[in-house]
Design a protein around this motif. Structure first.
Motif, PDB file in Angstrom:
ATOM      1  N   SER A 126       0.841  -1.198   0.000  1.00  0.00           N
ATOM      2  CA  SER A 126       0.000   0.000   0.000  1.00  0.00           C
ATOM      3  C   SER A 126       0.871   1.242   0.000  1.00  0.00           C
ATOM      4  O   SER A 126       2.045   1.211   0.402  1.00  0.00           O
ATOM      5  CB  SER A 126      -0.930   0.008   1.215  1.00  0.00           C
ATOM      6  OG  SER A 126      -0.190  -0.056   2.419  1.00  0.00           O
ATOM      7  N   VAL A 127       0.265   2.378  -0.461  1.00  0.00           N
ATOM      8  CA  VAL A 127       0.977   3.651  -0.574  1.00  0.00           C
ATOM      9  C   VAL A 127       0.309   4.675   0.327  1.00  0.00           C
ATOM     10  O   VAL A 127      -0.919   4.757   0.383  1.00  0.00           O
ATOM     11  CB  VAL A 127       0.959   4.169  -2.031  1.00  0.00           C
ATOM     12  CG1 VAL A 127       1.764   5.455  -2.155  1.00  0.00           C
ATOM     13  CG2 VAL A 127       1.502   3.114  -2.977  1.00  0.00           C
ATOM     14  N   SER A 128       1.099   5.462   0.998  1.00  0.00           N
ATOM     15  CA  SER A 128       0.589   6.546   1.836  1.00  0.00           C
ATOM     16  C   SER A 128       1.484   7.780   1.660  1.00  0.00           C
ATOM     17  O   SER A 128       2.713   7.671   1.774  1.00  0.00           O
ATOM     18  CB  SER A 128       0.572   6.124   3.306  1.00  0.00           C
ATOM     19  OG  SER A 128       0.095   7.175   4.117  1.00  0.00           O
ATOM     20  N   PRO A 129       0.903   8.963   1.369  1.00  0.00           N
ATOM     21  CA  PRO A 129      -0.528   9.195   1.161  1.00  0.00           C
ATOM     22  C   PRO A 129      -0.956   8.722  -0.227  1.00  0.00           C
ATOM     23  O   PRO A 129      -0.143   8.623  -1.143  1.00  0.00           O
ATOM     24  CB  PRO A 129      -0.642  10.707   1.290  1.00  0.00           C
ATOM     25  CG  PRO A 129       0.680  11.223   0.825  1.00  0.00           C
ATOM     26  CD  PRO A 129       1.693  10.209   1.273  1.00  0.00           C
ATOM     27  N   SER A 130      -2.261   8.461  -0.353  1.00  0.00           N
ATOM     28  CA  SER A 130      -2.790   8.053  -1.649  1.00  0.00           C
ATOM     29  C   SER A 130      -3.142   9.293  -2.467  1.00  0.00           C
ATOM     30  O   SER A 130      -3.191  10.400  -1.953  1.00  0.00           O
ATOM     31  CB  SER A 130      -4.029   7.177  -1.450  1.00  0.00           C
ATOM     32  OG  SER A 130      -5.021   7.878  -0.724  1.00  0.00           O
ATOM     33  N   GLY A 131      -3.415   9.110  -3.722  1.00  0.00           N
ATOM     34  CA  GLY A 131      -3.766  10.231  -4.591  1.00  0.00           C
ATOM     35  C   GLY A 131      -2.564  10.731  -5.375  1.00  0.00           C
ATOM     36  O   GLY A 131      -1.560  10.031  -5.544  1.00  0.00           O
ATOM     37  N   GLU A 132      -2.675  11.986  -5.850  1.00  0.00           N
ATOM     38  CA  GLU A 132      -1.607  12.569  -6.664  1.00  0.00           C
ATOM     39  C   GLU A 132      -0.362  12.845  -5.833  1.00  0.00           C
ATOM     40  O   GLU A 132      -0.447  13.289  -4.696  1.00  0.00           O
ATOM     41  CB  GLU A 132      -2.093  13.870  -7.319  1.00  0.00           C
ATOM     42  CG  GLU A 132      -3.217  13.655  -8.329  1.00  0.00           C
ATOM     43  CD  GLU A 132      -3.697  14.974  -8.915  1.00  0.00           C
ATOM     44  OE1 GLU A 132      -3.406  16.023  -8.309  1.00  0.00           O
ATOM     45  OE2 GLU A 132      -4.347  14.940  -9.968  1.00  0.00           O
TER      46      GLU A 132
END
Length: 445
Positions: free
Chosen positions: A221-227
């Motif tokens: 998983s990636v944090s933060p998500s989005g652009e």
């Protein structure tokens, strides 16, 4: 030294007396000299006894030490029962414990002086528990596993074995052995066997079946998500289900041979567009390893990101201005009622019951609209040429242009006749208000 000698003399004296009395009509005969039973079950020890004529038995009991009645011993209280039947005596002990292992002797006393007797030697009782043997000792997912119910007691009868899993009511199987084929992690738990016989239903101690397996359900998983914008920080996290726990996490970037980092989390600070790509993690434990699905990092250049923000704000402001202009025009150009010059048949083609405002977005061509109704048009031209007056009533203009022309038309229906005062001899035609916005670029030739 003198005390030890005296004790020896007393013992030999008692043995001599026992032999003499035994030859003169006294005696105890046990049904067995030794017995081994299961922990938690019930045992019965029996004997026959005799005494000379003229004597009457006053008391009978069993003991393990110092001629103390077994039923008076604190450890046996509530678990001992005697059953006497004319020169035959039975001892029953329930809920056996391993500490009950001992030599048990029967003693009786008559009403005559010196009428005391006990059987020597007694019955040797051994109490052993049931155990579960696990094969193999270390269990890995996919193996075939066997549980066997065993005891070191040479049982005189063969009990019926039932298998249970702790916290599961219904039995799993029957028989001295229980086999599990192609075992999975769902089979993990504590198991025990039960031996059913006429003396009870003793249970074994539990054995833990810990099924080990390679990592599975790997998730990156990636944090933060989005652009993600250049210069910011991003954290990648890897989670999994494994037994034993994962001892190593490794991060990779797709199409790059060497690993990028190790550890459950991988942080990228001051990220650049070169960090864009697909990433995945690999989880490893003593059983094996497995990789996750890829996650995509799309890093926007800072200038591109700022441009997107500016364009977005500009579009929002422009839309607000156009909406406000249309609303002002609508307020200024109220529909007027004029005498109808059309035939009644033409009037019936209008909306017979105008009750709602219909708003639609349409594309309008440069065809000339031939209408004789009361139509009001408001035209707004935004282009690089000099602004020209737009007549109150005008048709769509035919101009040379580089881009398509889009029109937004808003139609407002007047209130119904039921809400307005009646006009004698005049029928109203629905008034239409059009607002067009032309955003075009004039071809300079």
């Amino acid at each position: 030294m003198a005390l030890t000698t005296a004790v020896h003399v007393l013992v030999f004296t008692l043995l001599y007396v026992a032999v003499v009395l035994g030859q003169n009509g006294w005696g105890v005969t046990y049904s067995t000299q030794s017995i081994c039973v299961l922990k938690g079950s019930t045992v019965e020890l029996s004997c026959t006894y005799k005494y000379p004529s003229g004597h009457k038995v006053a008391s009978t009991f069993w003991f393990t030490r110092d001629f103390v009645n077994l039923s008076d011993e604190p450890d046996y209280r509530g678990r001992v029962t005697y059953r006497n039947n004319t020169n035959n005596h039975t001892l029953m002990i329930t809920d056996l414990r391993e500490s009950d292992s001992a030599e048990y002797k029967f003693r009786f006393i008559t009403d005559q002086t010196g009428g005391k007797w006990f059987g020597q030697p007694g019955v040797k009782l051994t109490v052993k528990g049931l155990q579960v043997k696990l094969t193999p000792a270390t269990v890995t997912e996919g193996q075939n596993v066997t549980l066997t119910c065993i005891t070191s007691c040479p049982l005189t009868d063969t009990p019926t074995y039932i298998w249970y899993k702790k916290n599961v009511t219904s039995p799993k199987a029957s028989g001295q052995s229980y086999s599990i084929s192609n075992i999975t992690s769902e089979d993990s738990g504590e198991y025990y066997c039960e031996a059913q016989n006429i003396y009870g239903r003793p249970n074994s101690s539990t054995v833990s079946v810990d099924v080990q397996y390679a990592p599975k359900n790997i998730l990156a998983s990636v944090s933060p998500s989005g652009e993600i914008v250049e210069g910011s920080s991003v954290s990648l996290t890897c989670t999994s289900d494994a037994n034993p726990p994962v001892d190593k996490y490794t991060w990779y970037k797709k199409n790059v041979t060497s690993p990028k980092a190790s550890g459950q989390s991988y942080s990228i600070t001051n990220i650049t567009s070169e960090d864009s790509g697909e990433y995945y993690c690999e989880a490893t434990n003593a059983i094996g390893n497995k990789t996750s699905a890829v996650v995509c990092l799309m890093v926007l250049k800072k200038q591109s990101y700022e441009m997107l923000v500016v364009v977005g704000i500009t579009v929002v402001i422009l839309v607000l201005i156009l909406c406000l202009s249309g609303f002002i025009c609508f307020r200024k150009k109220a529909p007027k009622s004029v005498p109808d010059t059309k035939d009644k048949s033409d009037n019936e083609q209008g909306n017979p019951n105008p009750t709602n405002c219909n708003i639609s977005s349409v594309g309008v061509t440069s065809e000339k609209r031939d209408q004789s109704d009361d139509l009001h048009y408001t035209g707004v031209d935004i282009h690089r040429a000099k602004m020209q007056d737009v007549p109150l009533y005008s048709n769509a203009q035919t101009q040379e242009q580089d881009e398509d022309v889009q029109y937004a038309a808003v139609k407002f229906n007047p209130p119904s006749a039921a809400t307005q005062p009646a006009m004698h001899g005049v029928e109203e035609e629905p008034s239409v208000l059009y607002s067009t916005v032309n955003i075009l670029r004039i071809n300079r030739t």
